[in-house]
Design a protein around this motif. Structure first.
Motif, mmCIF file in Angstrom:
data_model
loop_
_atom_site.group_PDB
_atom_site.id
_atom_site.type_symbol
_atom_site.label_atom_id
_atom_site.label_comp_id
_atom_site.label_asym_id
_atom_site.label_seq_id
_atom_site.Cartn_x
_atom_site.Cartn_y
_atom_site.Cartn_z
ATOM 1 N N LYS A 188 0.785 -1.010 -0.094
ATOM 2 C CA LYS A 188 -0.033 0.006 0.107
ATOM 3 C C LYS A 188 0.985 0.982 -0.068
ATOM 4 O O LYS A 188 1.637 1.364 1.020
ATOM 5 C CB LYS A 188 -0.830 -0.082 1.255
ATOM 6 N N PHE A 203 0.628 5.401 0.066
ATOM 7 C CA PHE A 203 -0.333 6.524 0.316
ATOM 8 C C PHE A 203 0.338 7.989 -0.115
ATOM 9 O O PHE A 203 1.417 8.247 -0.290
ATOM 10 C CB PHE A 203 -0.892 6.541 1.883
ATOM 11 N N LEU A 225 7.389 6.718 6.410
ATOM 12 C CA LEU A 225 6.719 6.018 7.288
ATOM 13 C C LEU A 225 6.534 4.553 6.835
ATOM 14 O O LEU A 225 5.650 4.506 5.981
ATOM 15 C CB LEU A 225 5.337 6.756 7.738
ATOM 16 N N ASN A 282 2.163 -4.681 8.921
ATOM 17 C CA ASN A 282 1.007 -4.938 9.665
ATOM 18 C C ASN A 282 0.862 -3.929 10.637
ATOM 19 O O ASN A 282 0.375 -4.181 11.852
ATOM 20 C CB ASN A 282 1.123 -6.232 10.484
ATOM 21 N N GLY A 283 0.968 -2.708 10.416
ATOM 22 C CA GLY A 283 0.747 -1.688 11.397
ATOM 23 C C GLY A 283 1.875 -1.090 12.256
ATOM 24 O O GLY A 283 1.715 -0.380 13.152
ATOM 25 N N ILE A 284 2.928 -1.957 12.240
ATOM 26 C CA ILE A 284 3.881 -1.883 13.169
ATOM 27 C C ILE A 284 4.979 -1.116 12.339
ATOM 28 O O ILE A 284 5.552 -1.517 11.327
ATOM 29 C CB ILE A 284 4.593 -2.984 13.904
ATOM 30 N N PHE A 285 5.655 -0.051 13.060
ATOM 31 C CA PHE A 285 6.729 0.719 12.473
ATOM 32 C C PHE A 285 7.926 0.164 12.360
ATOM 33 O O PHE A 285 8.389 -0.541 13.291
ATOM 34 C CB PHE A 285 6.931 1.968 13.189
ATOM 35 N N GLU A 319 1.071 -7.006 5.350
ATOM 36 C CA GLU A 319 0.567 -5.905 4.889
ATOM 37 C C GLU A 319 1.555 -4.732 4.762
ATOM 38 O O GLU A 319 1.799 -4.459 6.132
ATOM 39 C CB GLU A 319 -0.853 -5.522 5.628
ATOM 40 N N ALA A 357 2.791 -1.017 4.269
ATOM 41 C CA ALA A 357 2.057 0.297 4.068
ATOM 42 C C ALA A 357 3.322 1.588 4.075
ATOM 43 O O ALA A 357 3.981 1.586 5.217
ATOM 44 C CB ALA A 357 0.853 0.603 4.888
ATOM 45 N N TRP A 386 4.382 5.809 3.760
ATOM 46 C CA TRP A 386 3.692 7.288 3.428
ATOM 47 C C TRP A 386 5.188 8.114 3.472
ATOM 48 O O TRP A 386 6.131 7.705 4.113
ATOM 49 C CB TRP A 386 3.038 7.687 4.587
ATOM 50 N N PRO A 411 6.746 11.882 4.460
ATOM 51 C CA PRO A 411 6.600 12.679 5.495
ATOM 52 C C PRO A 411 5.172 13.271 5.337
ATOM 53 O O PRO A 411 4.975 14.367 4.574
ATOM 54 C CB PRO A 411 7.855 13.821 5.456
ATOM 55 N N ILE A 412 4.527 13.082 6.374
ATOM 56 C CA ILE A 412 2.865 13.615 6.635
ATOM 57 C C ILE A 412 2.900 14.088 7.954
ATOM 58 O O ILE A 412 3.412 13.364 9.028
ATOM 59 C CB ILE A 412 1.809 12.923 5.918
ATOM 60 N N GLU A 469 -4.349 2.288 9.860
ATOM 61 C CA GLU A 469 -3.390 1.208 9.472
ATOM 62 C C GLU A 469 -2.868 0.781 11.083
ATOM 63 O O GLU A 469 -2.623 -0.507 11.217
ATOM 64 C CB GLU A 469 -2.472 1.704 8.882
ATOM 65 N N PRO A 502 -2.853 -4.008 15.275
ATOM 66 C CA PRO A 502 -1.438 -4.108 15.940
ATOM 67 C C PRO A 502 -1.689 -4.180 17.256
ATOM 68 O O PRO A 502 -0.800 -4.778 18.145
ATOM 69 C CB PRO A 502 -0.560 -3.024 15.233
#
Lengths: 83, 615
Positions: free
Chosen positions: A6, A8, A50, A54-57, A73, A75, A77, A79-80, B252, B578
């Motif tokens: 993904k 963005f 970023l 799975n949502g973990i940095f 997954e 994802a 980005w 810099p926002i 997310e 998460p």
């Protein structure tokens, strides 16, 4: 193995054809790292600010070591911020 | 020193406007805007006063950088005791109104008493007078602004006003300026309405004088603007995508409160995101977003101007909503959307337009609708009581309830009192997703632990703008911390809270802090103001302001028990994402926070802390 990729905001331009709602399902080889995946789609490194799996940095230093697993997954980005 | 050195006091009961010198000693101790106005308020009112009584006061205040060439130097603050919470209310707004107050020669306006009839205040430089507003009462913020400009034959007059929500005592009514900027939270608009004050119209032609060293100020502000321009977030991300770009990020990471915080991820997040605002609609081939927009002096320009789909069911018979107008921002899109499970971008914009038009906070309104929808799904509230079916996800219900609340019709009266009063009345106070009576913004603290502490201890009730640890825990600004751990969050929250108090009090926008640290702000204040404005001094001022606000709340009757979160967040684990399985561990962070603050275990500043801060 299948993963979801993904991109963005301004990075959505780097998504391959066939993507929908900023997302595409990809078939990738076992053991590929998140850093390699980002390079493969030519997302400039400095723009991949970023990065979440799975949502973990995933910190920049770990991106070329972090191997993806089936169903992951990814994802990304630029810099926002918001509020 | 960035000051006009005078304030306007308006006795609404007697109808008298008078000039006073600004207390320059307090300006040294509390900087300006939020800090200085709060010092005036706490010195002049009984903390236990009924917020909607004539004994409450309301202050509109600028900071030393308001109206100057400092980037984002257009902010003004409204400080009062808030009806939604009973705590200190402090809401700030951008646009052009704050700068105009400075240009007219005033630093601050103190309103007291209650006018016997609707009035508005007109200020043209030195001249200040109360004018009859009988013809404006019952009108929207948009109509009020247009009517006053027409009457005065002056398109450049700057106006802050309340709409019907403020007149009707909606407990989260805003004060709207420049059509779609607002002092949004805590119900400052209801206080204005209780005083029969419809609007404040300002015209100033004097510019800002009194900068301590103009050459140094030019250098400092130019250097700071370069920092904003060179930073990828403030230079590119915010202007292009606005705040709403967070929708997919927060979804997310599993911290997007959904359906009154039942869930932490929203299946339609992408449909109400910044990315969706850029996409062409299948109906008319146009994107929702028209352009971005900037407030006075701002070099970021995060604001959104968009155009609703004219064929959408909400507006197809209402051409007045067809033009380009403000929104959507992240918080509004979340509160009107994910918080009640609605994924229809056009319906969200319609509800947002009503909030701007009639002056109400979309965060508290949307979150209160979310609570009502949960009560409806539980069978506690019925179709007959509400006047319509209101299941989660109903865009029709959202739109209709926005109309009813904005105009005080039927069940809208109950929604207008906020989720705490609504849920308490119907026997489920635990379903109000609020702290101290104010609804949460768009971050679920099960997935972002520090925000739970920031919400619980915020002096104006649940709020993201008192201490935005999301910057660190999610976005890595200034450094990345782990959102799932509690260690170190007490210090992090304190640091964010104190620094934010300085940004707010200077008269600049807190969004600069995505690129600036206090070290970037300090040279600008030091060049503008007389006195010692070292970094140590600024840090001390921030901490002093925080403790002053806390003392007011304690005196108003708040205790450590009010530094709390709804049980859903501390006992119902997140169901997906998460943070699945996690609750907020406030109990681990709060005692440490009190210690770091120099407060007793009961949450009261110790004598030593008060002495250190000169309180």
């Amino acid at each position: 193995m299948k993963i979801a990729f993904k991109l963005f905001a301004s990075l959505s331009d780097y998504l391959p054809a066939g993507s929908r709602d900023n997302r595409i399902e990809l078939d990738v080889e076992e053991g590929v790292t998140v850093g390699e995946l980002i390079r493969r789609y030519q997302v400039p490194e400095r723009s991949a600010h970023l990065v979440l799996v799975n949502g973990i940095f995933i910190p920049p230093a770990q991106r070329l070591r972090h191997r993806l697993k089936p169903g992951d997954e990814v994802a990304v980005w630029p810099p926002i911020a918001g509020g | 020193m960035g000051w006009n050195r005078k304030i306007l006091r308006v006795d609404l009961t007697k109808g008298i406007c008078s000039e006073e010198p600004l207390n320059m000693q307090w300006a040294q101790e509390y900087l300006g805007s939020r800090g200085l106005a709060t010092k005036y308020l706490v010195s002049e009112i009984d903390p236990k006063v009924d917020p909607l009584s004539p004994d409450n006061k309301m202050i509109m205040a600028t900071g030393p950088l308001t109206g100057t060439m400092a980037s984002t130097g257009g902010r003004y603050t409204v400080v009062t005791k808030g009806p939604l919470t009973g705590a200190i209310a402090c809401s700030n707004s951008g646009g052009f109104f704050g700068a105009e107050m400075k240009f007219a020669g005033w630093d601050m306006i103190v309103f007291e008493g209650r006018s016997p009839k609707p009035v508005y205040l007109y200020v043209e430089n030195d001249r200040a007078e109360l004018r009859d507003a009988a013809h404006l009462w019952g009108r929207s913020c948009w109509e009020t602004e247009e009517t006053i400009k027409h009457e005065l034959q002056d398109p450049l007059v700057r106006i802050s006003s309340i709409g019907r929500a403020g007149e009707n005592g909606v407990h989260y009514a805003c004060i709207v300026n420049d059509l779609h900027r607002a002092a949004g939270r805590s119900g400052v608009g209801a206080v204005m309405g209780s005083k029969n004050l419809k609007a404040v119209a300002l015209r100033g032609t004097r510019g800002v004088s009194g900068i301590r060293d103009f050459g140094e100020f030019m250098q400092a502000t130019t250097a700071a603007k370069k920092v904003l321009a060179d930073n990828a977030v403030t230079g590119q991300g915010l202007p292009k995508y606005g705040t709403q770009v967070l929708m997919n990020v927060i979804n997310e990471i599993g911290a997007l409160p959904t359906r009154n915080h039942r869930d932490v991820q929203f299946e339609d997040a992408n449909k109400i995101s910044a990315e969706a605002m850029h996409e062409k609609r299948p109906t008319d081939g146009k994107p929702h977003l028209v352009t971005n927009a900037a407030c006075f002096g701002c070099t970021i320009a995060c604001g959104r101007i968009s155009e609703i789909d004219k064929g959408h069911f909400t507006v197809k018979n209402s051409p007045k909503y067809w033009g380009a107008s403000g929104g959507l921002e992240y918080e509004a899109a979340w509160a009107l959307g994910a918080a009640n499970g609605v994924g229809d971008l056009e319906a969200l914009q319609y509800a947002n337009l009503l909030c701007n038009e009639q002056g109400m906070d979309p965060i508290s309104f949307g979150a209160t609708v979310g609570a009502a929808m949960e009560l409806y799904e539980m069978g506690v509230l019925t179709k007959e009581q509400i006047g319509l079916d209101a299941p989660f996800g109903s865009a029709e219900a959202l739109a209709r309830l926005a109309e009813m609340t904005a105009t005080g019709e039927g069940f809208g009266r109950e929604l207008g009192l906020g989720s705490k009063r609504l849920c308490t009345k119907y026997g489920h106070p635990e379903l109000s997703m609020s702290v101290k009576g104010q609804e949460f913004p768009a971050y679920d603290s099960r997935g972002i632990q520090g925000m739970g502490l920031a919400y619980a201890t915020s002096n104006r009730g649940a709020c993201h703008l008192r201490g935005y640890t999301v910057a660190s825990e999610v976005l890595g600004i200034p450094v990345k911390t782990d959102p799932h751990v509690t260690e170190g969050k007490a210090e992090l929250v304190k640091a964010f809270q104190d620094a934010t108090a300085v940004f707010d009090s200077a008269g600049i926008c807190v969004f600069t802090s995505f690129a600036w640290t206090l070290a970037d702000v300090q040279p600008q204040i030091a060049a503008a103001c007389d006195g010692d404005w070292s970094m140590d001094r600024l840090n001390e001022v921030g901490e002093r302001i925080w403790n002053m606000e806390r003392q007011f709340n304690n005196a108003a009757g708040f205790t450590a028990k009010d530094d709390n979160l709804p049980p859903r967040l501390t006992s119902e684990p997140a169901r997906t994402g998460p943070a699945k399985g996690m609750v907020n561990q406030l109990d681990k962070m709060l005692p440490e926070y009190y210690q770091v603050r120099g407060w007793t275990p009961e949450g009261v500043p110790t004598a030593e802390t008060l002495a250190r801060l000169g309180l």
